[in-house]
Design a protein around this motif. Sequence first.
Motif, PDB file in Angstrom:
ATOM      1  N   ASP A 154       1.191   3.199  -2.294  1.00  0.00           N
ATOM      2  CA  ASP A 154       0.455   4.270  -2.984  1.00  0.00           C
ATOM      3  C   ASP A 154      -0.359   5.116  -2.010  1.00  0.00           C
ATOM      4  OD1 ASP A 154      -1.002   1.709  -2.802  1.00  0.00           O
ATOM      5  OD2 ASP A 154      -2.662   2.771  -3.743  1.00  0.00           O
TER       6      ASP A 154
ATOM      7  N   LYS B 212       0.828  -1.215   0.000  1.00  0.00           N
ATOM      8  CA  LYS B 212       0.000   0.000   0.000  1.00  0.00           C
ATOM      9  C   LYS B 212       0.865   1.269   0.000  1.00  0.00           C
ATOM     10  CE  LYS B 212      -4.061  -2.261   1.912  1.00  0.00           C
ATOM     11  NZ  LYS B 212      -5.391  -2.087   2.485  1.00  0.00           N
TER      12      LYS B 212
ATOM     13  N   ASN C 284      -6.196  -7.144   6.385  1.00  0.00           N
ATOM     14  CA  ASN C 284      -6.369  -6.042   5.434  1.00  0.00           C
ATOM     15  C   ASN C 284      -5.097  -5.398   4.885  1.00  0.00           C
ATOM     16  OD1 ASN C 284      -8.661  -4.918   4.116  1.00  0.00           O
ATOM     17  ND2 ASN C 284      -8.249  -2.960   5.107  1.00  0.00           N
TER      18      ASN C 284
ATOM     19  N   LYS D 128      -0.712  -1.582  -5.332  1.00  0.00           N
ATOM     20  CA  LYS D 128      -1.699  -2.263  -6.180  1.00  0.00           C
ATOM     21  C   LYS D 128      -1.245  -2.380  -7.639  1.00  0.00           C
ATOM     22  CE  LYS D 128      -4.691   1.904  -6.439  1.00  0.00           C
ATOM     23  NZ  LYS D 128      -3.633   2.724  -6.962  1.00  0.00           N
TER      24      LYS D 128
ATOM     25  N   GLY E 144      -3.297  -6.634   2.590  1.00  0.00           N
ATOM     26  CA  GLY E 144      -3.179  -6.958   1.163  1.00  0.00           C
ATOM     27  C   GLY E 144      -2.609  -8.332   0.862  1.00  0.00           C
ATOM     28  N   LYS E 145      -2.698  -9.239   1.830  1.00  0.00           N
ATOM     29  CA  LYS E 145      -2.138 -10.593   1.648  1.00  0.00           C
ATOM     30  C   LYS E 145      -2.770 -11.323   0.466  1.00  0.00           C
ATOM     31  CE  LYS E 145      -3.509 -11.712   5.796  1.00  0.00           C
ATOM     32  NZ  LYS E 145      -4.016 -10.378   6.192  1.00  0.00           N
ATOM     33  N   SER E 146      -4.112 -11.324   0.411  1.00  0.00           N
ATOM     34  CA  SER E 146      -4.807 -12.074  -0.653  1.00  0.00           C
ATOM     35  C   SER E 146      -4.479 -11.499  -2.021  1.00  0.00           C
ATOM     36  CB  SER E 146      -6.318 -12.030  -0.433  1.00  0.00           C
ATOM     37  OG  SER E 146      -6.626 -12.362   0.886  1.00  0.00           O
ATOM     38  N   THR E 147      -4.426 -10.187  -2.089  1.00  0.00           N
ATOM     39  CA  THR E 147      -4.094  -9.529  -3.348  1.00  0.00           C
ATOM     40  C   THR E 147      -2.719  -9.994  -3.826  1.00  0.00           C
ATOM     41  OG1 THR E 147      -5.352  -7.605  -2.584  1.00  0.00           O
ATOM     42  CG2 THR E 147      -3.870  -7.248  -4.451  1.00  0.00           C
TER      43      THR E 147
HETATM   44  P1  GDP Z   1      -5.842  -9.235   3.289  1.00  0.00           P
HETATM   45  O1  GDP Z   1      -6.947  -9.126   4.296  1.00  0.00           O
HETATM   46  O2  GDP Z   1      -4.520  -8.957   3.915  1.00  0.00           O
HETATM   47  O3  GDP Z   1      -5.866 -10.507   2.497  1.00  0.00           O
HETATM   48  O4  GDP Z   1      -6.037  -8.005   2.258  1.00  0.00           O
HETATM   49  P2  GDP Z   1      -6.715  -7.971   0.800  1.00  0.00           P
HETATM   50  O5  GDP Z   1      -5.785  -8.518  -0.212  1.00  0.00           O
HETATM   51  O6  GDP Z   1      -8.069  -8.564   0.893  1.00  0.00           O
HETATM   52  O7  GDP Z   1      -6.810  -6.402   0.580  1.00  0.00           O
HETATM   53  C1  GDP Z   1      -7.567  -5.575   1.458  1.00  0.00           C
HETATM   54  C2  GDP Z   1      -8.043  -4.351   0.710  1.00  0.00           C
HETATM   55  O8  GDP Z   1      -6.934  -3.516   0.367  1.00  0.00           O
HETATM   56  C3  GDP Z   1      -8.737  -4.681  -0.600  1.00  0.00           C
HETATM   57  O9  GDP Z   1      -9.786  -3.745  -0.767  1.00  0.00           O
HETATM   58  C4  GDP Z   1      -7.646  -4.460  -1.641  1.00  0.00           C
HETATM   59  O10 GDP Z   1      -8.168  -4.115  -2.893  1.00  0.00           O
HETATM   60  C5  GDP Z   1      -6.875  -3.301  -1.035  1.00  0.00           C
HETATM   61  N1  GDP Z   1      -5.462  -3.277  -1.422  1.00  0.00           N
HETATM   62  C6  GDP Z   1      -4.583  -4.320  -1.436  1.00  0.00           C
HETATM   63  N2  GDP Z   1      -3.352  -3.907  -1.791  1.00  0.00           N
HETATM   64  C7  GDP Z   1      -3.442  -2.557  -1.996  1.00  0.00           C
HETATM   65  C8  GDP Z   1      -2.491  -1.540  -2.371  1.00  0.00           C
HETATM   66  O11 GDP Z   1      -1.291  -1.774  -2.566  1.00  0.00           O
HETATM   67  N3  GDP Z   1      -2.984  -0.276  -2.477  1.00  0.00           N
HETATM   68  C9  GDP Z   1      -4.280   0.041  -2.245  1.00  0.00           C
HETATM   69  N4  GDP Z   1      -4.657   1.323  -2.382  1.00  0.00           N
HETATM   70  N5  GDP Z   1      -5.184  -0.880  -1.896  1.00  0.00           N
HETATM   71  C10 GDP Z   1      -4.780  -2.166  -1.773  1.00  0.00           C
END
Ligand code: GDP
Length: 261
Positions: free
Chosen positions: A58, A56, A113, A83, A115-118
């Motif tokens: 950005d 994140k 939250n 992202k 960004g692990k899944s992403t």
């Molecule tokens: P997890 O709970 O760690 O698996 O997180 P997710 O992958 O579900 O991401 C959580 C939220 O953050 C989602 O709405 C993603 O779209 C958002 N997200 C993930 N990576 C980034 C990033 O690098 N930048 C931004 N702005 N949003 C991100």
Amino acid sequence: KAWYPGHVQKAKRQIRENLKKIDIVVIVLDARAPVATTSFEMKIFKDKQRVFLLNKTDLADSEYNKKWACEIAKLYPTLLVNKDTNRKELLTFLKSIPTKYANPRIAVVGVPNVGKSTIINKILGRHKAKTGAQPGITRGVQWVNVEGFTVLDSPGILFSEIFSKDIAAKLLLIGSLPIENVDDEIFDYAFKIYASAAGVQKDIVQFLEEYGRSRGLLKKGGQVDYEKAKTLFFKEVSEGKHGRLTYDTEFEKFWEVLKNG
Ligand code: GDP
């Protein structure tokens, strides 16, 4: 106060079980709060090789992004991501990790939250959304072979174990703490941290009064709906709609938390 009463035990058990098979943990931090997002029980990774992704970026201050990456890279392979980071960049980084394992087994871990899944989706080259996984809903844990690695197709969800007001407030600001679980003391404190980073002079009451009015978040009588304003404001802050801000700025604290966690 326990913030994640039901999930914590289960998530911990799942991680412990999978941990036996893991060679490298990819620890995902939020670049806005590298200390608060490291405040989990680090000792479960005591004998694991660790690398860090500062995600994140950005949404975080670009100068601090560079500084944090340099700092953490003193001891661990570290990559700044966001992202727009693509699969190739992630794989290049993973391949650059010096390791004794021939086909290392990798798990992506971090607090909710970050960004692990992403990141898992990108590593696996999966375009379909499979984000927001919760502990408990994952059925069979899957391992996937990816160009010289075996990747755990399930995020390791960690929970903050260091219950300080400062850490709770920062987790709230980055959207890692469900708003329902937060009491007013933490909201007030989080607002102060936000205001200081953003250069806002007002106090929370003044600020939400104006914010609520400008958004039309009013009660029947015309007064500002303070609860609604608060919820929407903190959601927007966590999504970066009120500026690119870095809340953790003390490098020593990172190493302290890493050692004590
Ligand atoms: P997890 O709970 O760690 O698996 O997180 P997710 O992958 O579900 O991401 C959580 C939220 O953050 C989602 O709405 C993603 O779209 C958002 N997200 C993930 N990576 C980034 C990033 O690098 N930048 C931004 N702005 N949003 C991100």
